[in-house]
Write a protein that holds these residues in place. Structure first.
Motif, PDB file in Angstrom:
ATOM      1  N   ALA A 106       0.837  -1.201   0.000  1.00 41.77           N
ATOM      2  CA  ALA A 106       0.000   0.000   0.000  1.00 41.77           C
ATOM      3  C   ALA A 106       0.873   1.254   0.000  1.00 41.77           C
ATOM      4  CB  ALA A 106      -0.933   0.000   1.204  1.00 41.77           C
ATOM      5  N   TYR A 107       1.969   1.213   0.725  1.00 37.14           N
ATOM      6  CA  TYR A 107       2.896   2.342   0.807  1.00 37.14           C
ATOM      7  C   TYR A 107       3.464   2.653  -0.578  1.00 37.14           C
ATOM      8  CZ  TYR A 107       6.126   5.156   3.774  1.00 37.14           C
ATOM      9  OH  TYR A 107       6.804   6.161   4.407  1.00 37.14           O
ATOM     10  N   GLN A 109       2.235   1.874  -3.492  1.00 32.24           N
ATOM     11  CA  GLN A 109       1.186   2.386  -4.374  1.00 32.24           C
ATOM     12  C   GLN A 109       0.840   3.840  -4.052  1.00 32.24           C
ATOM     13  OE1 GLN A 109       0.123   0.450  -7.081  1.00 32.24           O
ATOM     14  NE2 GLN A 109      -0.432   2.532  -7.664  1.00 32.24           N
ATOM     15  N   HIS A 110       0.786   4.162  -2.763  1.00 38.09           N
ATOM     16  CA  HIS A 110       0.495   5.537  -2.349  1.00 38.09           C
ATOM     17  C   HIS A 110       1.543   6.509  -2.904  1.00 38.09           C
ATOM     18  CE1 HIS A 110      -0.611   8.945   0.206  1.00 38.09           C
ATOM     19  NE2 HIS A 110       0.691   9.087   0.401  1.00 38.09           N
ATOM     20  N   ASP A 113       1.327   6.762  -6.742  1.00 44.73           N
ATOM     21  CA  ASP A 113       0.166   7.578  -7.116  1.00 44.73           C
ATOM     22  C   ASP A 113       0.421   9.058  -6.837  1.00 44.73           C
ATOM     23  OD1 ASP A 113      -1.144   5.259  -7.893  1.00 44.73           O
ATOM     24  OD2 ASP A 113      -2.450   5.185  -6.126  1.00 44.73           O
ATOM     25  N   TYR A 114       1.009   9.366  -5.690  1.00 44.13           N
ATOM     26  CA  TYR A 114       1.302  10.751  -5.309  1.00 44.13           C
ATOM     27  C   TYR A 114       2.223  11.405  -6.341  1.00 44.13           C
ATOM     28  CZ  TYR A 114       1.834  14.563  -1.914  1.00 44.13           C
ATOM     29  OH  TYR A 114       1.806  15.778  -1.272  1.00 44.13           O
ATOM     30  N   HIS A 138       3.004  12.278   3.850  1.00 44.65           N
ATOM     31  CA  HIS A 138       1.553  12.079   3.743  1.00 44.65           C
ATOM     32  C   HIS A 138       1.165  10.674   4.180  1.00 44.65           C
ATOM     33  CE1 HIS A 138      -2.420  11.649   1.849  1.00 44.65           C
ATOM     34  NE2 HIS A 138      -2.524  12.924   2.191  1.00 44.65           N
ATOM     35  N   PHE A 139       1.929   9.674   3.756  1.00 40.83           N
ATOM     36  CA  PHE A 139       1.607   8.297   4.147  1.00 40.83           C
ATOM     37  C   PHE A 139       1.845   8.088   5.646  1.00 40.83           C
ATOM     38  CE2 PHE A 139       2.109   3.750   4.685  1.00 40.83           C
ATOM     39  CZ  PHE A 139       1.044   3.264   3.936  1.00 40.83           C
TER      40      PHE A 139
END
Length: 160
Positions: A106-107, A109-110, A113-114, A138-139
């Protein structure tokens, strides 16, 4: 508002607004309490700006937010220079490995995406450093309560 922005000095307007309006609920987030918004893990490295208090058993504690941001950025630059890591997937897998109970998938991908890139797309790490730091902050803490100027100023000696 102008007096407040001047009173907080280099933190930048975004942080001044945050502190006065309480718009973001990150005051009591561990990374903010430790002045370590990128949540750099405690290690034997002697970072500039470390408090030396060791009150947190997992993460470093810094005197200023800029010290914590610089430490996280330095890790990313070193991962690139020493290990050849130049993708979001490579950098985050080293920065927040699954072996440390991190939600690494998830990290990755975050952050990808950012940045608007694929997790496996090669990056100019130093050229993307400010945005990488923002994505990680942000994460880690759920918001970016620092201006781009503040982050850039915190990592300026690492920018080529």
């Amino acid at each position: 508002m102008n007096k407040l922005a001047l009173a907080v000095g280099g933190l930048g307007l975004a942080y001044a607004i945050y502190r006065t309006s309480r718009m973001l609920a990150v005051d009591n987030v561990r990374g903010m309490r430790n002045h370590n918004p990128m949540n750099v893990k405690d290690s034997s490295i002697l970072w500039n700006g470390e408090t030396g208090q060791n009150l947190d058993p997992v993460f470093e504690e810094f005197k200023h937010y800029s010290d914590g941001i610089r430490a996280g950025a330095k890790l990313l630059v070193n991962y690139n220079k020493l290990y050849g890591l130049n993708t979001v997937q490579g950098l985050i897998n080293r920065y927040a490995p699954p072996s440390d109970d991190n939600p690494t998938t998830a990290y990755v991908q975050h952050v990808a995406d950012y940045l608007g890139v694929s997790p496996t797309q090669p990056l100019d790490v130093q050229g993307s450093l400010v945005q990488l730091c923002k994505a990680i902050i942000h994460f880690e803490i759920g918001a970016v309560p620092f201006s781009t100027w503040y982050i850039k100023n915190s990592v300026k000696e690492l920018l080529a």
